[in-house]
Write an enzyme that holds these catalytic residues in place. Structure first.
Site, PDB file in Angstrom:
ATOM      1  N   TYR A 144     121.104  88.529  82.762  1.00 62.82           N
ATOM      2  CA  TYR A 144     119.972  89.551  83.121  1.00 62.82           C
ATOM      3  C   TYR A 144     118.688  88.544  83.470  1.00 62.82           C
ATOM      4  O   TYR A 144     117.442  89.183  83.374  1.00 62.82           O
ATOM      5  CB  TYR A 144     120.073  90.453  81.988  1.00 62.82           C
ATOM      6  CG  TYR A 144     120.957  91.225  81.951  1.00 62.82           C
ATOM      7  CD1 TYR A 144     121.197  92.226  82.922  1.00 62.82           C
ATOM      8  CD2 TYR A 144     121.828  91.145  80.893  1.00 62.82           C
ATOM      9  CE1 TYR A 144     122.285  93.070  82.758  1.00 62.82           C
ATOM     10  CE2 TYR A 144     122.987  92.142  80.781  1.00 62.82           C
ATOM     11  CZ  TYR A 144     123.182  92.980  81.760  1.00 62.82           C
ATOM     12  OH  TYR A 144     124.145  94.013  81.566  1.00 62.82           O
ATOM     13  N   ASP A 205     129.579  91.526  72.336  1.00 62.77           N
ATOM     14  CA  ASP A 205     130.717  90.822  72.490  1.00 62.77           C
ATOM     15  C   ASP A 205     130.374  89.161  71.883  1.00 62.77           C
ATOM     16  O   ASP A 205     131.401  88.974  71.808  1.00 62.77           O
ATOM     17  CB  ASP A 205     130.678  90.633  74.247  1.00 62.77           C
ATOM     18  CG  ASP A 205     131.117  92.172  74.816  1.00 62.77           C
ATOM     19  OD1 ASP A 205     132.146  92.668  74.224  1.00 62.77           O
ATOM     20  OD2 ASP A 205     130.269  92.785  75.425  1.00 62.77           O
ATOM     21  N   HIS A 444     126.710  84.389  85.993  1.00 68.16           N
ATOM     22  CA  HIS A 444     127.181  85.566  86.218  1.00 68.16           C
ATOM     23  C   HIS A 444     126.096  86.669  86.161  1.00 68.16           C
ATOM     24  O   HIS A 444     124.708  86.123  85.552  1.00 68.16           O
ATOM     25  CB  HIS A 444     128.196  86.017  85.146  1.00 68.16           C
ATOM     26  CG  HIS A 444     127.608  86.408  83.696  1.00 68.16           C
ATOM     27  ND1 HIS A 444     127.103  87.506  83.232  1.00 68.16           N
ATOM     28  CD2 HIS A 444     127.217  85.533  82.769  1.00 68.16           C
ATOM     29  CE1 HIS A 444     126.843  87.419  81.944  1.00 68.16           C
ATOM     30  NE2 HIS A 444     126.536  85.911  81.402  1.00 68.16           N
ATOM     31  N   TYR A 525     121.057 100.807  83.904  1.00 63.50           N
ATOM     32  CA  TYR A 525     120.150 100.724  82.731  1.00 63.50           C
ATOM     33  C   TYR A 525     119.426  99.292  82.328  1.00 63.50           C
ATOM     34  O   TYR A 525     118.867  99.245  81.296  1.00 63.50           O
ATOM     35  CB  TYR A 525     121.093 101.262  81.472  1.00 63.50           C
ATOM     36  CG  TYR A 525     121.885 100.064  80.825  1.00 63.50           C
ATOM     37  CD1 TYR A 525     121.710  99.686  79.413  1.00 63.50           C
ATOM     38  CD2 TYR A 525     122.862  99.385  81.330  1.00 63.50           C
ATOM     39  CE1 TYR A 525     122.249  98.665  78.915  1.00 63.50           C
ATOM     40  CE2 TYR A 525     123.539  98.510  80.705  1.00 63.50           C
ATOM     41  CZ  TYR A 525     123.439  98.001  79.524  1.00 63.50           C
ATOM     42  OH  TYR A 525     123.926  97.097  78.753  1.00 63.50           O
ATOM     43  N   ARG A 526     119.930  98.027  82.993  1.00 66.65           N
ATOM     44  CA  ARG A 526     119.483  97.063  82.705  1.00 66.65           C
ATOM     45  C   ARG A 526     119.743  96.071  83.816  1.00 66.65           C
ATOM     46  O   ARG A 526     120.906  96.286  84.491  1.00 66.65           O
ATOM     47  CB  ARG A 526     120.372  96.353  81.373  1.00 66.65           C
ATOM     48  CG  ARG A 526     119.984  95.453  80.672  1.00 66.65           C
ATOM     49  CD  ARG A 526     120.894  95.170  79.604  1.00 66.65           C
ATOM     50  NE  ARG A 526     120.463  93.873  78.678  1.00 66.65           N
ATOM     51  CZ  ARG A 526     121.306  93.561  77.558  1.00 66.65           C
ATOM     52  NH1 ARG A 526     122.472  94.195  77.225  1.00 66.65           N
ATOM     53  NH2 ARG A 526     120.784  92.547  76.926  1.00 66.65           N
TER      54      ARG A 526
END
Length: 603
Positions: A144, A205, A444, A525-526
């Protein structure tokens, strides 16, 4: 013949605030070695400092000297090199998993405050010199944007290095109060060290992220307390003008319910500081989960991609009724293959998305066997309560032809099943990112839409992801994460960040998926920094009324526009209309300068 240098030891939690617990050291070294073994990207030789637009070089260095006077010279660093590191030794200079050019989103300097008062000094300093600042907690928001500022040349405020105390754990009320630098690893170890065996901390996670930072970005974990934002109570915030507020009951001096009741009296401002650029949170309280008196993990597999719709229809009523108690994980088998930690080349050397036939052939060698979907869950409570719920779950899941329950007693202790078991019982781990080794120099980025928990919605989003990844020659690792009444599809796209063509394809693919989803009424949402403007633009009901509201609040609280400009697509007045928004038509992260502040004066 050249050889790679020996792998240095991963810092321990006892040595560094963001280190690894000793119990996970061997795992960390194994992960680091696997990344290094296939890495081809050289470290940057860059030495130039990225100055923020609108700030001259002499003014910038004069300002940095002044800041050193406030904080001490050892706590202010100029950014003259970029080292991507890896998860446990992450950089706070830029995005280590950059989807654009490496130095497109890069800091000019990093500062390390030790108290809320020092954060205030930094904010006052930023207002005086009109220098943008970008706060981070740990900087591990991987996928992100990591620690990168949205505005190139901003000064990153690393809150984690010197503000990393667990301020309170109340074993009776089951609450805690933490500073930004407390990781899930650190909170778990602190709970154990204090002997509070009846308390669990819900964990995501992978456990190296900030407890406070994850909640502010509305991250999730995997116990019944998995909605981290919902479980917070009480915040201390430095506003863009340098003022400090406490929210909820903390606004009443001497109150002892700050971590018990989040609302206090009057308007509740907490949400203004989630995914926002309206303040710097320096303290935050959370509820901790009491040990439920027993737990039992389970795993079901389902054979066909086409089982998705029926499976989601089964999950919805069970989740709402809390028969499925924790945040559900419904993973595609492609991610299960990725979790082996092997490079893509192990399975396939061709171009384009790895064929389904090859994924399924590889899956035959997994302990869970060949399938398309895997559901990881956990039942909590005394044995008789678990038995009742597990019988209901089994009856419902077995309605899908070919469904199988995997017997945990047949699985070795090294199987990934036991990682999920630990995470769902509040014990943080580090194995999750093994799928990033799918490509050398693995990065990623995620497509993360929210939808109702309905079969046709799941199928629609799944079709978007598969179609677009096929178009742009990208593999995808999807997981449906089911909350109480909503569902997140998290599509992880792994790429070689040293290959410009692949990076460009990732950006194009994500942008296409965002638009496709918005046309069907699904919003993310993100997201990564590069896509914040685009996604904010999809939330445009009533001629963009929400963004206009956000901009009014931004301009009121941050008149000089210094606090994380562009975060979540919210730009202060000085930046608006100057081309700072990133889009498919213009991927450049910088605009055409900044305007004057309402009260600007010559420095």
């Amino acid at each position: 013949m050249s050889t790679k240098p020996a792998i240095s030891a991963t810092p321990l939690l006892s040595q560094r605030h963001n280190g690894i617990p000793a119990r996970l050291f061997d795992k960390a070294q194994e992960a680091k070695s696997a990344i290094s073994a296939i890495a081809t990207k050289s470290q940057s030789n860059r030495t130039a400092i990225a100055l923020p637009q609108g700030v001259g070089e002499s003014t910038f260095h004069r300002a940095i000297d002044a800041l050193r006077g406030h904080l001490g010279k050892d706590h202010v660093e100029l950014v003259t090199k970029l080292n991507d590191g890896w998860y446990m030794e992450n950089p706070n200079t830029h995005d280590a998993m950059h989807v654009a050019e490496e130095d497109a989103l890069v800091a000019s300097a990093i500062v390390y405050p030790s108290t809320t008062e020092e954060v205030q000094k930094i904010v006052h300093w930023a207002n005086k010199y009109r220098i943008p600042i970008s706060p981070i907690s740990i900087g591990r928001n991987y996928g992100y944007g990591g620690a990168a500022p949205r505005v190139r040349g901003a000064v990153v405020i690393d809150l984690g290095r010197r503000m990393n105390r667990v301020l309170d754990i109340n074993p009776d009320d089951c609450t805690c109060l933490v500073e930004p630098g407390v990781t899930y690893f650190a909170l778990y170890e602190e709970i154990q060290d204090r002997g509070f065996k009846h308390l669990w901390a819900d964990v995501p996670d992978i456990g190296g992220g900030s407890v406070l930072g994850n909640a502010l970005d509305r991250g999730v974990g995997y116990t019944p307390y998995g909605d981290h934002w919902m479980m917070h109570s009480g915040m201390e915030v430095v506003l863009p003008t340098g003022e400090v507020i406490r929210t909820g009951m903390g606004a009443l001096p001497g109150n002892n319910s700050w971590q018990l009741f989040p609302y206090g009296f009057g308007p509740t401002p907490d949400g203004l500081f989630s995914q926002s650029n309206l303040g710097i949170v320096t303290k935050m309280g959370f509820g901790l989960m009491p040990n439920p008196g027993g737990y039992e993990s389970y795993l079901y597999t389902f054979p066909k991609d086409e089982d998705l719709s029926q499976l989601i229809e089964i999950i919805r009523p069970l989740r709402i009724a809390m028969i499925l108690e924790n945040v559900a994980q419904l993973r595609h088998v492609s991610m299960q293959i990725g979790l082996e930690g092997k490079p893509r080349s192990t399975y396939y050397a061709g171009k384009g998305r790895v064929p389904d036939s090859i994924i399924h052939e590889a899956a035959k060698k997994l302990s869970s066997g060949d399938c398309s979907w895997l559901y990881y869950g956990m039942a909590y409570g005394p044995r008789e309560i678990r038995k009742y719920k597990l019988e209901i779950i089994h009856k419902e899941f077995m309605k899908i032809p070919g469904a199988r329950r995997i017997d945990p007693t047949t699985l070795p202790t090294t199987d990934y099943f036991w990682v999920r078991d630990r995470i769902a019982s509040g014990v943080p781990d580090i194995e999750e990112l093994r799928w990033v080794n799918w490509h050398p120099n693995g990065g990623h980025a995620a497509f993360s839409p929210v939808s109702p928990v309905r079969g046709h919605d799941a199928t629609a989003l799944w079709d978007i992801a598969r179609t677009r990844c096929e178009e742009f020659d990208l593999d995808l690792f999807p997981t449906f994460v089911v909350g109480l009444r909503e569902m997140h599809l998290i599509v992880e796209i792994v790429f070689n960040r040293d290959e410009p063509v692949m990076r460009n394809n990732v950006r194009a693919c994500l942008r296409a998926m965002i638009d496709d989803a918005a046309k069907l009424g699904y919003g993310e949402y993100r997201t990564h920094l590069a896509f914040m403007d685009q996604i904010a633009g999809t939330y445009n009901w009533n001629d963009g009324a929400l963004m206009k509201f956000n901009e009014k609040i931004k301009d009121c609280l941050d008149p000089n526009g210094i606090m994380a400009p562009g975060k979540s697509g919210v730009w202060p007045a000085r930046y608006r209309g100057r081309g700072w928004e990133m889009s498919a038509k213009d991927e450049a992260p910088e605009g055409l300068g900044v305007g004057p502040s309402p009260d600007s004066t010559k420095l």
